[in-house]
Scaffold this active site. Structure first.
Site, PDB file in Angstrom:
ATOM      1  N   CYS A   2      10.612   5.542 -12.085  1.00 42.83           N
ATOM      2  CA  CYS A   2       9.685   4.436 -11.605  1.00 42.83           C
ATOM      3  C   CYS A   2       9.602   3.194 -12.703  1.00 42.83           C
ATOM      4  CB  CYS A   2       8.362   4.820 -11.515  1.00 42.83           C
ATOM      5  SG  CYS A   2       7.767   6.147 -10.579  1.00 42.83           S
ATOM      6  N   VAL A  54      10.450  13.622  -6.948  1.00 37.74           N
ATOM      7  CA  VAL A  54       9.864  14.703  -6.728  1.00 37.74           C
ATOM      8  C   VAL A  54       8.705  14.601  -6.174  1.00 37.74           C
ATOM      9  CG1 VAL A  54       8.945  16.909  -8.069  1.00 37.74           C
ATOM     10  CG2 VAL A  54      11.022  15.943  -8.773  1.00 37.74           C
TER      11      VAL A  54
END
Length: 617
Positions: A2, A54
């Site tokens: 991110c 994930v």
């Protein structure tokens, strides 16, 4: 993976805070194309751009934990933690419960349980910010090697941080000013690990925790390469390296999105690929390599590359039966202004690497069409001793940053010539030689030593430490920034800290027992690779050897010289530039100028214009 950003402000809250954090977060849309969210509290704002890898549904951020009667603790996190299952089980034994399968929730629970010291328990690659409302403090925590970036700066009444420099520059208190230290880092590669390029901006050093609150700023180190006696014999050492590397690869194959492998046909990437094939559940792996149009006829051997990559890539594809994509690029594609601009915006600062960056961007872009996660072999040369400067006394004994000494002694396209076209008075004013000596002394003083260590092992420990804390940062920064320009998460199994700590302490006689570079790694994967790949001599990432590329660069610099309004004009050595362009083959030209020199002034000019950067030197 991110992009995270935020700020702390202990002055009275302004109404613009929400717009500001939205703007800062939006600058990182390529680091996180899947979601953007922010969180604000009395003195803090956090923003996250998410790349979902994930638990695609459950890993929403910023993630908040709040116990009854207590202020919130909030996490903005980027990275992957590969011992999540073990940590989750341990945390459950302490009474924690979980509602997602994301590693983000495990990291937050780890902080609640152990505080900032949780970093020592994490196996992986990460950079995160935790706002602890119980103490009104923010903690910035970066993984041991600085795989993912994190910058910060103090501002009046507060603190600003983020994964990208551009995010910080959107804050009104942070200006794009570059001082002598920053420009030296750009053009001469003399950069302390904490230097954030822009004046007042710092980079969180790998293995450290930065804490900011009402009492000010503090920085603590939770990890550095440890010196330990090595008592295993050679066979045990080879077996342990194999076991640790195999476990690292197995863990890093975990992903809820498609994953592939960068393949160069060298020992490092081929070893990772072979190990990944053993643990991929029988599924065919995707592999990707870079090549250049006409490279078979244009390739020119040099001190760094004695063979082209693709014949060895093809051998590994045949050996393991991968689903391979060969990305072949032309000089025209590498010189595409939009591609070059994309590299600049990804890096946030100018670079002299030119086609090494643009080709990597084109490779990553094609990779991203199929996969979101990429395994790569970065870190193996720094750890196992693969570079020239581990193997030759003239570099080992230089008492200088070894990669810079190597660049100074190399000729032609491998020589370090970044400043050849820059005004030499300006270059001299940077004081790079003295700064490098000071940086070398400062870093060497930090190295933990073993009593009775041999002279050879002492020297190699020095070179290894400097590589792990210095040169590796250049490699990882390129990998992260260029990869994230196309939202591609890069994983580096060689930088599992358990493997690094073990190999770091292996004596040089074992690391080079067969008289070659990376003997120990070669022995550990001997059964997995065909001989032609196993015994291939180390080759660096390939540049394009097509003379058409150099002609195009010279044409761009010629155009730049003719533009009197170009921001770089006051900083050029116009005499040298005109002399070189008139006859780039002359001995005088070759001594001062090469491709790196051309790329540096072109990117420096575009950067000054794009970022409205000001040089304060």
């Amino acid at each position: 993976m991110c992009g995270i950003t935020g700020f702390v402000d202990f002055t009275p809250a302004s109404e613009e805070r929400e717009v500001l954090i939205d703007t800062m977060t939006a600058t990182m849309h390529r680091r996180g194309p899947d979601d953007q969210r922010t969180w604000l509290d009395r003195h803090v704002a956090l923003g996250v751009r998410r790349l979902s890898v994930v638990d695609l549904v459950g890993g929403v951020q910023p993630m908040v934990a709040q116990r009854p009667g207590e202020p919130p603790v909030t996490l903005a996190y980027t990275g992957e933690v590969f011992n999540c299952d073990e940590l989750r089980a341990e945390l459950r034994s302490h009474g924690h419960t979980f509602t997602t399968s994301s590693d983000t929730e495990v990291v937050l629970a780890s902080y609640l349980q152990w505080g900032a010291a949780c970093a020592e328990r994490l196996l992986g690659m990460f950079a995160f910010a935790v706002w602890d409302g119980r103490t009104d403090e923010v903690h910035l925590i970066r993984d041991r090697f600085g795989i993912y970036p994190m910058y910060y700066t103090e501002v009046p009444g507060g603190f600003v941080f983020g994964s990208a420099l551009m995010a910080l520059l959107k804050h009104p208190a942070v200006e794009p000013v570059v001082d002598t230290e920053g420009l030296r880092a750009i053009v001469d590669f003399v950069k302390a690990p904490e230097n954030g390029i822009f004046a007042g901006v710092k980079e969180v050093r790998g293995g450290t925790i930065v804490r900011f609150g009402r009492n000010g700023l503090s920085v603590t180190t939770y990890w550095a390469p440890p010196a330990r006696p090595h008592e295993d014999d050679l066979d045990t050492t080879v077996g342990t390296v194999r076991e640790l590397l195999e476990d690292s690869v197995r863990r890093q194959l975990h992903s809820d999105v498609p994953l592939g492998v960068f393949l160069s046909g060298g020992l490092d990437s081929s070893a990772l690929l072979a190990l990944a094939a053993r643990h991929n559940g029988g599924e065919t792996l995707r592999t990707y390599s870079i090549d250049f149009a006409g490279h078979d006829k244009n390739f020119t051997p040099d001190e760094v590359r004695s063979t082209p990559d693709y014949p060895f890539v093809a051998r590994m594809v045949e050996h393991l039966g991968t689903d391979h994509t060969r990305v072949v690029v032309s000089p025209e594609e590498l010189m595409d202004p939009e591609v070059r601009r994309e590299v600049l915006l990804a890096r946030d600062i100018p670079t002299s690497l030119g086609d090494l960056d643009t080709s990597y961007l084109l490779l990553a872009r094609r990779f991203r069409q199929d996969c979101t996660v990429a395994l790569g072999g970065e870190g193996a040369d720094e750890l196992f001793g693969g570079y020239h400067w581990f193997l030759e006394d003239r570099f080992v004994d230089a008492q200088a940053l070894p990669w810079l000494e190597f660049g100074r002694q190399m000729a032609g396209k491998n020589g370090l010539r970044n400043t050849g076209l820059i005004n030499q008075d300006l270059v001299e004013s940077l004081g790079s030689d003295e700064a490098e000596r000071d940086l070398y002394a400062t870093e060497v003083a930090k190295i933990e030593r073993l009593p009775g260590e041999s002279d050879v092992d002492r020297k190699i420990r020095t070179v290894t430490y400097l590589n792990l804390t210095g040169y590796l940062r250049i490699i990882l920064d390129r990998k992260d920034r260029i990869g994230m320009a196309v939202s591609l998460e890069g994983r580096v199994p060689f930088l599992d800290h358990r493997l690094v700590e073990y190999v770091y302490n292996v004596p040089w006689a074992m690391k080079s027992f067969d008289g070659r570079e990376k003997s120990l790694l070669r022995a550990a994967v001997r059964d997995l690779l065909p001989p032609s790949v196993l015994y291939r001599k180390k080759a660096g990432y390939p540049p394009i050897d097509d003379p058409g590329y150099d002609r195009a660069l010279r044409a761009m610099v010629t155009e730049l010289l003719a533009d009197g309004s170009a921001p770089i004009q006051p900083f050029l050595d116009l005499g040298t530039a005109k002399s070189y362009l008139a006859d780039p083959t002359s001995a005088a030209s070759r001594e001062k100028v090469n491709r790196f020199s051309l790329e540096m002034v072109l990117y420096l000019n575009e950067w000054l214009a794009t970022y409205d950067a000001r040089l304060a030197i």
